[in-house]
Enzyme design. Structure first.
Site, short mmCIF file in Angstrom:
data_model
loop_
_atom_site.label_atom_id
_atom_site.label_comp_id
_atom_site.label_asym_id
_atom_site.label_seq_id
_atom_site.Cartn_x
_atom_site.Cartn_y
_atom_site.Cartn_z
N SER A 37 -3.41 -9.44 14.29
CA SER A 37 -2.40 -10.18 15.04
C SER A 37 -2.14 -9.73 16.46
CB SER A 37 -1.08 -10.18 14.27
OG SER A 37 -0.73 -8.87 13.90
N ASP A 240 10.37 -7.49 14.42
CA ASP A 240 9.66 -7.18 13.18
C ASP A 240 9.03 -5.78 13.20
OD1 ASP A 240 7.40 -7.45 14.81
OD2 ASP A 240 6.71 -9.31 13.88
N HIS A 243 4.77 -6.25 15.87
CA HIS A 243 4.01 -6.99 16.89
C HIS A 243 4.48 -6.70 18.30
CE1 HIS A 243 3.34 -9.64 13.24
NE2 HIS A 243 2.13 -9.27 13.61
C1 NAG Z 1 11.76 -13.18 11.10
O1 NAG Z 1 12.68 -13.03 10.05
C2 NAG Z 1 12.18 -12.33 8.92
C3 NAG Z 1 13.24 -12.40 7.83
O2 NAG Z 1 14.47 -11.95 8.32
C4 NAG Z 1 11.85 -10.90 9.34
O3 NAG Z 1 11.34 -10.17 8.24
C5 NAG Z 1 10.82 -10.94 10.46
O4 NAG Z 1 10.57 -9.63 10.92
C6 NAG Z 1 11.29 -11.82 11.61
N1 NAG Z 1 10.19 -11.97 12.57
C7 NAG Z 1 10.35 -11.89 13.88
C8 NAG Z 1 9.13 -12.08 14.70
O5 NAG Z 1 11.43 -11.71 14.43
#
Ligand code: NAG
Ligand code: NAG
Length: 266
Positions: A37, A240, A243
């Protein structure tokens, strides 16, 4: 009529690159982009609270500006003007955003305008372990096939830019990582008849699992001719924590350009 149709399917359908990019000339400098990714690009991807889907914010920084001198090999193997999200067609099951490919290319051309036209070959797929890239797999075959197709239009493959390993941070996979990565590099070089193909390996800074350290050590200990490292440690991440955000994708792209020019462009 029917015969010429068959001819058309046979000659064009096998995947020959149609000569002549949109700028009227084909790229002389081809770069393979592969891995998972963070090579595909997730910069600007966010959770849309209304739909609970991942979306891309559509923001393209100036370092990712498109130009007729940066082309990309499309899924149907034609040269098109490259633009973010560069991996949209190839990593099509995921939400793609800004990645290292465009800032890499713009930095290269800013520093060495004599390079001419750059041709990117996007091959990265999100969430893929190194196991999925071993010789004979779908991803391996796709990489080699697209690389060969790109070269048919006359340019040279200058390097493989590799950014992967986040999915190999489990105990078992991290232990096997070094051997698998070395085998992959050796096989790609052999199948492209390019035993000294320059490879720029991004050392990962985040991963899924507790053994990030082991994967980093494995990457840093790869000691093959013409394999050099660029470290992603310290770059900022999306919420997350896996990334790269847009700023970091630009940063690593520029570091890749710096590494290529310092190590392989004389
Ligand atoms: C989007 O939300 C999910 C669930 O809360 C989370 O696990 C994930 O890290 C989030 N992704 C981003 C790119 O913010
Ligand atoms: C290949 O795809 C591009 C867009 O991705 C399109 O513009 C072009 O017409 C296609 N070429 C062929 C031969 O299908």
């Amino acid at each position: 009529m029917f015969i010429s149709f068959i001819f058309f399917v046979f000659v064009l359908g096998v995947g020959n690159v149609i000569p002549g990019g949109p700028s009227g000339h084909n790229p002389n400098n081809i770069f393979l982009l592969a891995g998972q990714s963070n090579m595909a690009g997730r910069g600007g991807v966010y959770n849309d609270t209304k739909t609970s889907l991942l979306k891309w914010d559509g923001k393209v920084p100036p370092q990712c500006t498109l130009t007729p001198n940066i082309l990309t090999l499309s899924l149907n193997k034609t040269w098109d003007i490259a633009r973010d999200p560069l991996h949209k067609e190839i990593d099509n099951l995921k939400t793609c955003g800004v990645g290292p490919g465009m800032p890499f290319s713009n930095e290269m051309l800013a520093r060495r305008p004599d390079l001419g036209v750059i041709g990117l070959v996007p091959c990265a797929i999100g969430g893929t372990k190194i196991e999925k890239w071993q010789k004979g797999t779908t991803l391996y075959n796709q990489l080699v096939d697209r690389a060969r197709a790109a070269r048919e239009s006359g340019g040279n493959i200058r390097a493989l830019l590799w950014y992967q390993g986040e999915s190999d941070c489990g105990e078992q996979d991290s232990m096997l990582y070094k051997g698998r990565l070395e085998k992959f590099f050796n096989d790609v070089r052999q199948d492209l008849n390019s035993p000294d193909l320059p490879i720029i390996l991004v050392v990962i800074s985040a991963g899924e699992g507790n053994f990030l350290r082991n994967v980093r050590d494995a990457q840093l200990s790869i000691n093959l001719k013409n394999v050099v490292h660029v470290d992603a440690m310290g770059l900022t991440l999306l919420p997350d924590r896996l990334h790269l955000d847009t700023k970091s994708a630009v940063n690593i792209g520029q570091k890749l350009a710096d590494s290529f020019l310092n190590n392989f462009y004389h």
